[in-house]
Design a protein around this motif. Sequence first.
Motif, PDB file in Angstrom:
ATOM      1  N   VAL A  60      -9.462  26.313  57.192  1.00  0.00           N
ATOM      2  CA  VAL A  60     -10.168  25.700  56.052  1.00  0.00           C
ATOM      3  C   VAL A  60      -9.273  25.780  54.814  1.00  0.00           C
ATOM      4  O   VAL A  60      -8.339  26.572  54.746  1.00  0.00           O
ATOM      5  N   ARG A  61      -9.582  24.949  53.849  1.00  0.00           N
ATOM      6  CA  ARG A  61      -8.819  24.942  52.601  1.00  0.00           C
ATOM      7  C   ARG A  61      -9.550  25.759  51.547  1.00  0.00           C
ATOM      8  O   ARG A  61     -10.768  25.652  51.407  1.00  0.00           O
ATOM      9  N   CYS A  62      -8.791  26.575  50.831  1.00  0.00           N
ATOM     10  CA  CYS A  62      -9.375  27.341  49.722  1.00  0.00           C
ATOM     11  C   CYS A  62      -8.619  27.001  48.437  1.00  0.00           C
ATOM     12  O   CYS A  62      -7.934  25.971  48.368  1.00  0.00           O
ATOM     13  N   PHE A 105     -19.697  22.799  56.455  1.00  0.00           N
ATOM     14  CA  PHE A 105     -18.416  22.773  55.743  1.00  0.00           C
ATOM     15  C   PHE A 105     -18.577  22.302  54.297  1.00  0.00           C
ATOM     16  O   PHE A 105     -17.845  22.754  53.416  1.00  0.00           O
ATOM     17  N   ARG A 106     -19.530  21.448  54.067  1.00  0.00           N
ATOM     18  CA  ARG A 106     -19.802  21.028  52.680  1.00  0.00           C
ATOM     19  C   ARG A 106     -20.331  22.212  51.864  1.00  0.00           C
ATOM     20  O   ARG A 106     -19.925  22.413  50.721  1.00  0.00           O
ATOM     21  N   MET A 140     -13.356  27.450  47.327  1.00  0.00           N
ATOM     22  CA  MET A 140     -12.546  26.927  46.240  1.00  0.00           C
ATOM     23  C   MET A 140     -12.490  27.863  45.028  1.00  0.00           C
ATOM     24  O   MET A 140     -11.687  27.663  44.126  1.00  0.00           O
ATOM     25  N   GLU A 141     -13.304  28.886  45.041  1.00  0.00           N
ATOM     26  CA  GLU A 141     -13.237  29.887  43.975  1.00  0.00           C
ATOM     27  C   GLU A 141     -12.278  31.016  44.306  1.00  0.00           C
ATOM     28  O   GLU A 141     -12.041  31.903  43.475  1.00  0.00           O
ATOM     29  N   ARG A 142     -11.691  30.997  45.508  1.00  0.00           N
ATOM     30  CA  ARG A 142     -10.896  32.134  45.965  1.00  0.00           C
ATOM     31  C   ARG A 142      -9.555  31.696  46.537  1.00  0.00           C
ATOM     32  O   ARG A 142      -9.441  30.637  47.140  1.00  0.00           O
ATOM     33  N   THR A 143      -8.565  32.560  46.363  1.00  0.00           N
ATOM     34  CA  THR A 143      -7.230  32.298  46.913  1.00  0.00           C
ATOM     35  C   THR A 143      -7.183  32.715  48.381  1.00  0.00           C
ATOM     36  O   THR A 143      -8.079  33.401  48.890  1.00  0.00           O
ATOM     37  N   VAL A 144      -6.107  32.330  49.042  1.00  0.00           N
ATOM     38  CA  VAL A 144      -5.886  32.744  50.427  1.00  0.00           C
ATOM     39  C   VAL A 144      -5.938  34.266  50.526  1.00  0.00           C
ATOM     40  O   VAL A 144      -6.601  34.838  51.411  1.00  0.00           O
ATOM     41  N   GLU A 145      -5.241  34.930  49.627  1.00  0.00           N
ATOM     42  CA  GLU A 145      -5.208  36.394  49.652  1.00  0.00           C
ATOM     43  C   GLU A 145      -6.603  36.984  49.478  1.00  0.00           C
ATOM     44  O   GLU A 145      -6.979  37.949  50.165  1.00  0.00           O
ATOM     45  N   PRO A 180      -3.696  34.042  56.725  1.00  0.00           N
ATOM     46  CA  PRO A 180      -3.129  32.833  56.123  1.00  0.00           C
ATOM     47  C   PRO A 180      -2.571  31.921  57.216  1.00  0.00           C
ATOM     48  O   PRO A 180      -2.164  32.392  58.283  1.00  0.00           O
ATOM     49  N   ILE A 181      -2.524  30.630  56.938  1.00  0.00           N
ATOM     50  CA  ILE A 181      -1.840  29.687  57.829  1.00  0.00           C
ATOM     51  C   ILE A 181      -0.389  29.621  57.370  1.00  0.00           C
ATOM     52  O   ILE A 181      -0.077  29.074  56.313  1.00  0.00           O
ATOM     53  N   SER A 182       0.485  30.185  58.151  1.00  0.00           N
ATOM     54  CA  SER A 182       1.886  30.307  57.727  1.00  0.00           C
ATOM     55  C   SER A 182       2.714  29.118  58.172  1.00  0.00           C
ATOM     56  O   SER A 182       2.418  28.442  59.163  1.00  0.00           O
ATOM     57  N   ASN A 183       3.809  28.886  57.421  1.00  0.00           N
ATOM     58  CA  ASN A 183       4.856  27.956  57.846  1.00  0.00           C
ATOM     59  C   ASN A 183       6.198  28.641  57.600  1.00  0.00           C
ATOM     60  O   ASN A 183       6.261  29.826  57.265  1.00  0.00           O
ATOM     61  N   GLY A 184       7.279  27.888  57.767  1.00  0.00           N
ATOM     62  CA  GLY A 184       8.604  28.492  57.643  1.00  0.00           C
ATOM     63  C   GLY A 184       8.906  29.081  56.284  1.00  0.00           C
ATOM     64  O   GLY A 184       9.776  29.948  56.157  1.00  0.00           O
ATOM     65  N   LYS A 185       8.198  28.640  55.269  1.00  0.00           N
ATOM     66  CA  LYS A 185       8.376  29.188  53.921  1.00  0.00           C
ATOM     67  C   LYS A 185       7.444  30.368  53.663  1.00  0.00           C
ATOM     68  O   LYS A 185       7.889  31.452  53.268  1.00  0.00           O
ATOM     69  N   THR A 186       6.157  30.153  53.919  1.00  0.00           N
ATOM     70  CA  THR A 186       5.182  31.170  53.514  1.00  0.00           C
ATOM     71  C   THR A 186       5.210  32.413  54.393  1.00  0.00           C
ATOM     72  O   THR A 186       4.823  33.497  53.947  1.00  0.00           O
ATOM     73  N   ILE A 187       5.664  32.288  55.619  1.00  0.00           N
ATOM     74  CA  ILE A 187       5.710  33.469  56.481  1.00  0.00           C
ATOM     75  C   ILE A 187       6.691  34.508  55.933  1.00  0.00           C
ATOM     76  O   ILE A 187       6.520  35.712  56.135  1.00  0.00           O
TER      77      ILE A 187
END
Length: 802
Positions: free
Chosen positions: A241-243, A288-289, A296-301, A316-323
């Motif tokens: 989900v997106r935050c 989901f709505r 949306m009031e909160r960060t991934v962390e 977290p959903i990681s990629n080559g940068k965020t991992i």
Amino acid sequence: MPNALAHLRVVEIGQGISGPYCSKLLADLGADVIKVEPPLTGDPLRQAGAFPNDEDDPSKGTLFRYLNANKRSIECDLNSAEGKRTLLDLVEAADLVIENLGAGVLEGFNLGFDEFEKANSKIALIRISDFGQTGPYSGQPASDLTVQASAQWVNNHHVPELPLLQAGGRIPDYNVGIYAAAAALTAYSMASVAGKAVYFDVSKQESLVCCLGAVWLHIETLTSLGWGIPAERHFPFPGVVRCKDGLVSINALTGQHFIDCCHLLDVPQYIPKQMEITYGGPDFDGFFRDIEPWLMERTVEDVVDICQAMRIPSVPISNGKTILELPQLKARSFFIRDPDEDFIRPSFPYRLEHTPPSLRKGAPRLGADNPVTGSTTWSPRDSTYQSKGLGNGEFPFEGLRVIDLGIFWAGPYISCYLGAYGADVIKVESIQRADAFRFQCAYPEEGPDWYERSSIYQHTNLSKRNLTLNLDAPEGMRLFEKLLAKADVVIENFTARVMDNFGLTAERLKEINPNLITVRVPGFGLEGPWRDFTSFGMPLEQVSAMSWVTGNPDGPPVNLGGYADVFVGMHAVVALQAALIHRERTGQGQLVEVPQLEVGACLTAEQVITYSVTGKIVGRMGNRSDTMAPQGVYRCSCGQSVALSIRNDDDWNRFRKMSPVNTWALDGRFDSLKGRLAHHDEVDALISQWTSRITASSVITALREVEIPAAIVLTQPNIPSEPHLISRKFFQELDHPLTGVRRYPRWPWLQSMGPNGEHRFRAPTLGEHNHEILRDDLGLSDDEIALLATKEVIGTVPKGLG
């Protein structure tokens, strides 16, 4: 510090990922690996980068360097008599040969097991290929996509509306490489003890099916209950989900997780609607709505910290940068620089207390170690490193006592392997805390003993005995410690805090048994800010960046399928065998730590490496490829789908002359790879027009006649009837007193001697061997055992179900 495998000599005739990753795991543990490469060109991966269509791709060759550090390189033309002599001279003084050139390729050079055995009567040969060296598919052209399709890895990844998609990131090649590395050390031990050459035929298709958790058995259970095959539903939930500042995953594995999620996300009204929501529809959209404002009031962390505090698996959903910025990996200094200082790369998937893996040198230049006339290629080895192996030739772990505290999949899979090859594995549960896998893929409607009928529990606990002990009771802990004192290995995969809470610290385990090898498989590591975080297979795929490269380019990341547990378990098998070899030589036990996150991060190394040298993030490609086009999955008139890959212009030239497609495929715009990539959507549509009019079997017949890689996409109910798997006797029948005869997957290889990858016997029932172990192994009387049952220190029925 010493290297556990410093005595081991390995010849790698490999290219790409699977063979090199197999030998990399051995090289990092100290083995002397000589990579045999074609002259002038070498391993094609030397010239490959993450962005092959870029004019300047700084990532070119970096994945090769990651996979081939700690090795040496020799140029060898296997088409020449001199090249064959060079190779056989290497084999003569080697312990292992690992090759992945493809089915029958060595025989095409007039080389193979017979020739290697003549050169070295105790050689162990590991051959990795797409479908194995035998069987109806063995000689057929294949691509990663078509092998995945034939192994049920092309699916909708538990997202019902999603089209059929492959797993991204070349994870299947790493997977078979891991299995091959475990097999390699087992084969080496077998050859050492038996004094004869051993050959393992490792199949990529079979290694992928081994990751599925014997799902066909669950379908058989549902059918026997009259429920049929269930409709597709979203799992795990809510999932990705997106935050406020990015993508996060919240994973409700259990009903309690879902209840806690609903309270946390301020939507308690959905608690009674879990099943309706996961199957889609208005409640799905409404859920989901309604959770969006909270997210949306909160960060991934924030989300991760709050969920983990409630024991809800969230990452977290990681990629080559965020991992690279994950607090746990930073705290553990997991990412390191390549020896040539050019890029950032992962370190190692496990940590061994006394014989840790090490990065001693970077990848070799092509031919850097070409032999000089009259010289000896292999370095001298100290006679103290010679190993006689364990057990006997067929069952190398015979005589080994293993205590398995594991739950779910990753831990129990390690001991399942050891049990298949001869170890006496005692799985310890309690009636207060039985392995939770007993309650998955099993249903109360099956009867009062339903907890004994789980197909996935049985699959991961074959070849074991079972003892129940309540470790919270003083009597239970005393008996457990007596068991540990007689053991060789103990395995657990709890969160890091659990063993300490039992008082079974590293120091205490050494007091009980100084020679014990302790294998700990925590989700995130024994130390670090995330040490107590909870997880399972799918969150590990998400946080280690496997999910990031799986899915459509315009859609969210999706899970592979929970296969990370297998990756972890098989890495642990490699590390454990290295620790056993070290103990055989020195008598020294040690702690083996296999953090599940770090295993996953080793398999997504290309993403980190690429970002560190290009600043670009590797993304999702759906079913497509940068180097092959067209490639995709296409629906047929029968309702089945086929996967196909055009690997190069030669493939295309044969394909475009086929009568069903030559009306459009002769278009000059499609002559080159660049043109086919540019017009991929159009080509896909045209191929779909053809396939939609005929059956999948007709499509496959037409494509195979012109040697195009193609496969029917295997579905779960059809796995046990897959023709190639049947031809290789992949399914092993074992009779259980409650569930009858079931077909389990053997290990993904055939052997020249020994158990042929088969399991020795069925899974145990809860507490089935209580009397046998307590009386025969620990010396208790029948009265003492009866008293333990009265106090519920032991038992045979989970607490609350009796």
